[in-house]
Design a protein around this motif. Sequence first.
Motif, PDB file in Angstrom:
ATOM      1  N   ILE A  64      -1.445  10.183 -15.008  1.00  0.00           N
ATOM      2  CA  ILE A  64      -1.818   8.813 -14.616  1.00  0.00           C
ATOM      3  C   ILE A  64      -1.337   8.544 -13.188  1.00  0.00           C
ATOM      4  O   ILE A  64      -2.089   8.078 -12.330  1.00  0.00           O
ATOM      5  CB  ILE A  64      -1.160   7.771 -15.561  1.00  0.00           C
ATOM      6  CG1 ILE A  64      -1.626   7.978 -16.990  1.00  0.00           C
ATOM      7  CG2 ILE A  64      -1.453   6.343 -15.101  1.00  0.00           C
ATOM      8  CD1 ILE A  64      -0.778   7.236 -18.020  1.00  0.00           C
ATOM      9  N   PHE A  65      -0.069   8.865 -12.956  1.00  0.00           N
ATOM     10  CA  PHE A  65       0.528   8.573 -11.650  1.00  0.00           C
ATOM     11  C   PHE A  65       0.030   9.566 -10.592  1.00  0.00           C
ATOM     12  O   PHE A  65      -0.071   9.216  -9.421  1.00  0.00           O
ATOM     13  CB  PHE A  65       2.057   8.563 -11.769  1.00  0.00           C
ATOM     14  CG  PHE A  65       2.516   7.448 -12.661  1.00  0.00           C
ATOM     15  CD1 PHE A  65       2.734   6.183 -12.154  1.00  0.00           C
ATOM     16  CD2 PHE A  65       2.653   7.641 -14.027  1.00  0.00           C
ATOM     17  CE1 PHE A  65       3.108   5.141 -12.988  1.00  0.00           C
ATOM     18  CE2 PHE A  65       3.027   6.604 -14.865  1.00  0.00           C
ATOM     19  CZ  PHE A  65       3.246   5.347 -14.344  1.00  0.00           C
ATOM     20  N   GLU A  86       0.038  14.201 -19.604  1.00  0.00           N
ATOM     21  CA  GLU A  86      -0.866  13.051 -19.445  1.00  0.00           C
ATOM     22  C   GLU A  86      -0.140  11.847 -18.834  1.00  0.00           C
ATOM     23  O   GLU A  86      -0.728  11.098 -18.049  1.00  0.00           O
ATOM     24  CB  GLU A  86      -1.462  12.666 -20.802  1.00  0.00           C
ATOM     25  CG  GLU A  86      -2.502  13.655 -21.282  1.00  0.00           C
ATOM     26  CD  GLU A  86      -2.843  13.498 -22.768  1.00  0.00           C
ATOM     27  OE1 GLU A  86      -3.906  13.973 -23.170  1.00  0.00           O
ATOM     28  OE2 GLU A  86      -2.025  12.915 -23.516  1.00  0.00           O
ATOM     29  N   ARG A  90      -2.980  10.650 -10.441  1.00  0.00           N
ATOM     30  CA  ARG A  90      -4.278  10.093 -10.006  1.00  0.00           C
ATOM     31  C   ARG A  90      -4.051   8.979  -8.975  1.00  0.00           C
ATOM     32  O   ARG A  90      -4.754   8.912  -7.983  1.00  0.00           O
ATOM     33  CB  ARG A  90      -5.031   9.519 -11.206  1.00  0.00           C
ATOM     34  CG  ARG A  90      -5.778  10.549 -11.987  1.00  0.00           C
ATOM     35  CD  ARG A  90      -6.906   9.918 -12.825  1.00  0.00           C
ATOM     36  NE  ARG A  90      -7.535  10.945 -13.625  1.00  0.00           N
ATOM     37  CZ  ARG A  90      -7.253  11.183 -14.897  1.00  0.00           C
ATOM     38  NH1 ARG A  90      -6.377  10.438 -15.533  1.00  0.00           N
ATOM     39  NH2 ARG A  90      -7.850  12.155 -15.545  1.00  0.00           N
ATOM     40  N   ILE A  91      -3.071   8.140  -9.260  1.00  0.00           N
ATOM     41  CA  ILE A  91      -2.794   7.009  -8.361  1.00  0.00           C
ATOM     42  C   ILE A  91      -2.368   7.519  -6.981  1.00  0.00           C
ATOM     43  O   ILE A  91      -2.807   7.008  -5.958  1.00  0.00           O
ATOM     44  CB  ILE A  91      -1.709   6.085  -8.972  1.00  0.00           C
ATOM     45  CG1 ILE A  91      -2.270   5.392 -10.217  1.00  0.00           C
ATOM     46  CG2 ILE A  91      -1.192   5.061  -7.958  1.00  0.00           C
ATOM     47  CD1 ILE A  91      -1.232   4.735 -11.099  1.00  0.00           C
ATOM     48  N   TYR A  92      -1.522   8.557  -6.970  1.00  0.00           N
ATOM     49  CA  TYR A  92      -1.004   9.056  -5.699  1.00  0.00           C
ATOM     50  C   TYR A  92      -1.859  10.185  -5.106  1.00  0.00           C
ATOM     51  O   TYR A  92      -1.520  10.720  -4.060  1.00  0.00           O
ATOM     52  CB  TYR A  92       0.433   9.555  -5.876  1.00  0.00           C
ATOM     53  CG  TYR A  92       1.431   8.439  -6.082  1.00  0.00           C
ATOM     54  CD1 TYR A  92       1.851   7.650  -5.014  1.00  0.00           C
ATOM     55  CD2 TYR A  92       1.948   8.151  -7.339  1.00  0.00           C
ATOM     56  CE1 TYR A  92       2.768   6.626  -5.192  1.00  0.00           C
ATOM     57  CE2 TYR A  92       2.860   7.125  -7.520  1.00  0.00           C
ATOM     58  CZ  TYR A  92       3.264   6.363  -6.447  1.00  0.00           C
ATOM     59  OH  TYR A  92       4.161   5.353  -6.622  1.00  0.00           O
ATOM     60  N   GLY A 110       0.793  -1.235   0.000  1.00  0.00           N
ATOM     61  CA  GLY A 110       0.000   0.000   0.000  1.00  0.00           C
ATOM     62  C   GLY A 110       0.816   1.272   0.000  1.00  0.00           C
ATOM     63  O   GLY A 110       1.623   1.512  -0.904  1.00  0.00           O
ATOM     64  N   ASP A 111       0.624   2.068   1.040  1.00  0.00           N
ATOM     65  CA  ASP A 111       1.221   3.402   1.084  1.00  0.00           C
ATOM     66  C   ASP A 111       2.739   3.409   1.255  1.00  0.00           C
ATOM     67  O   ASP A 111       3.354   4.464   1.132  1.00  0.00           O
ATOM     68  CB  ASP A 111       0.566   4.224   2.205  1.00  0.00           C
ATOM     69  CG  ASP A 111      -0.827   4.686   1.805  1.00  0.00           C
ATOM     70  OD1 ASP A 111      -1.133   4.649   0.588  1.00  0.00           O
ATOM     71  OD2 ASP A 111      -1.608   5.069   2.689  1.00  0.00           O
ATOM     72  N   TYR A 132       4.790   2.451  -0.743  1.00  0.00           N
ATOM     73  CA  TYR A 132       5.348   2.859  -2.035  1.00  0.00           C
ATOM     74  C   TYR A 132       5.373   4.378  -2.200  1.00  0.00           C
ATOM     75  O   TYR A 132       6.060   4.895  -3.060  1.00  0.00           O
ATOM     76  CB  TYR A 132       4.564   2.221  -3.192  1.00  0.00           C
ATOM     77  CG  TYR A 132       4.881   0.760  -3.373  1.00  0.00           C
ATOM     78  CD1 TYR A 132       6.007   0.355  -4.078  1.00  0.00           C
ATOM     79  CD2 TYR A 132       4.067  -0.221  -2.837  1.00  0.00           C
ATOM     80  CE1 TYR A 132       6.319  -0.982  -4.235  1.00  0.00           C
ATOM     81  CE2 TYR A 132       4.359  -1.567  -2.991  1.00  0.00           C
ATOM     82  CZ  TYR A 132       5.490  -1.937  -3.690  1.00  0.00           C
ATOM     83  OH  TYR A 132       5.800  -3.260  -3.839  1.00  0.00           O
ATOM     84  N   ARG A 171       8.453  12.006 -12.980  1.00  0.00           N
ATOM     85  CA  ARG A 171       7.495  11.084 -12.360  1.00  0.00           C
ATOM     86  C   ARG A 171       7.920  10.788 -10.918  1.00  0.00           C
ATOM     87  O   ARG A 171       7.082  10.711 -10.025  1.00  0.00           O
ATOM     88  CB  ARG A 171       7.476   9.792 -13.197  1.00  0.00           C
ATOM     89  CG  ARG A 171       6.347   8.881 -12.919  1.00  0.00           C
ATOM     90  CD  ARG A 171       6.021   8.063 -14.146  1.00  0.00           C
ATOM     91  NE  ARG A 171       6.998   7.006 -14.396  1.00  0.00           N
ATOM     92  CZ  ARG A 171       7.042   6.279 -15.506  1.00  0.00           C
ATOM     93  NH1 ARG A 171       6.180   6.494 -16.485  1.00  0.00           N
ATOM     94  NH2 ARG A 171       7.940   5.340 -15.673  1.00  0.00           N
TER      95      ARG A 171
END
Lengths: 283, 230
Positions: free
Chosen positions: A100-101, A96, A103-105, A73-74, A76, A144
């Motif tokens: 993506i990343f 873009e 949104r994940i984080y 989980g967190d 990472y 990133r």
Amino acid sequence: MENAISINGITKSFGEKKVLDDINLDVKKGEILGLLGPSGAGKTTLIKILTGQLSAENGKSVINGINSQKFSGDDYRNFGIMMDNFGVYDRLSCFENLKIFARIYGIKNDKINEALESVGLSDAKKTPAQNLSKGMKSRLRLARVFMINPDILFLDEPTSGLDPATADEIQKMIQKEKEKGKTIFLTTHTMTEAEKLCDNVALLSDGKIVEYGNPKEICRRYNHQKKLKIHLTDGTEKEIPHDENSAEIISELIKSGRAETIHTTEPDLETVFMELTGKELTA
Amino acid sequence: MKNITAVFLKQIKETFRNKTILIQFLMFPVMVIIMENAIKLENMPEHFFVKLFAVMFVGMAPLTCMSAIISEEKEKNTLRALMMSNVKPFEYLLGVGAYVFIMCIIGAVVFAVCGGYEGKDLLEFMVIMGAGILLSSLTGAVIGVFSKNQMSATSITIPVMMIFSFLPMLSMFNESIEKVARITYSQQMSILINGIGNAGIKPESIIIIAVNFVVASILFTLAFRKKGLE
């Protein structure tokens, strides 16, 4: 100072081949550690074990107090990984790709813009990744990592295959992250990069750490020749022993105006590596 | 849920710029519109092209898209970057799968409109299409997970896709092929679609589709255990 990364007795084999053999290392918080070794030495394998992508046969690695084999989980969120082979979405723009990343984080758009700014890709924000040069793609991968703002950065060959100017830019970005107090674990086979960036380096050969320490100290430790090299104004070079008589010789050359520059003849990391392993670092 | 959404939204943007994937979603729906309006022959069964292309669409589009998307991400190492950002394999597969499923369901709606299905028949048609799309997506995921790269995925996808999409059509001309085709979900879909409004749903078809689903699930589990999403 507290350790950010502790590696104790890590061993890993692929089939018959032992890739890592009893690796022990500590990286203090805020330190840049460079893992230096030729291709195939086991650098990427170690990073993969440290980041939980591979499991070790023996030993334990602890990152920020957590066993890397039990990341979930967190966990990472606390570290950013830039692997040389991590891809980017070619059809998507730089923005873009990071979105993506983000949104994940759960990161907001302004942080994406900041990350792009920090790696000098603001102007290429809307450019599809397939139109970026190799150096720009490396910077996008770095953005990133920076965007997540992790405590620890794992950078696998961040300047591999880049031209000197781009490599220099990326090294400056890494240096900036260190100034922010980040702990950085980087692998490289470029000695100048290690000497420039790292507080400590570990020289890895055939899965074993053959030397560890501050790059300058290592070079001094292996300065067996103890000589001084003097470039003379007539274009020739003169080597003199670095002993009690050297001051007199240098003084004479300076007085006569013949000495242009004076250097110590310490070996560089490449030479030290060669002495220790009989192999070239860039092999 | 946010990881699934991130993968889903990524897939929308990615695929709208990926002509090879996009064409899979569009090819049969566009073809059915053209053929249904352009070709009207005597003695031709009603909405012949809808029934024919619907099965071909289900046998081809979800299967090809799933395997292509997964294998491309594996080859380009973007999947690894996602996994290292705490996206779990099931979240990734659900994100991509949901995208493929929705795109194919939109295609199925085109078929339904062209076929003039209404009320109970429409519901039946959509359920049959939905089940087929799900099964094809799962089969595509098996291939994607199993393959190292796009090249190996394509070499497996083409024969598998040919079996599922063309057997129902070929079985119209040959009884032996029809006997073999009976064990495939696509042939059963064809039987069910042709039976909408008259023959009703045969339990045999449901059982065969269920068995296909179990087999695909087992294959997926085996492929995932062996290869993971590496």
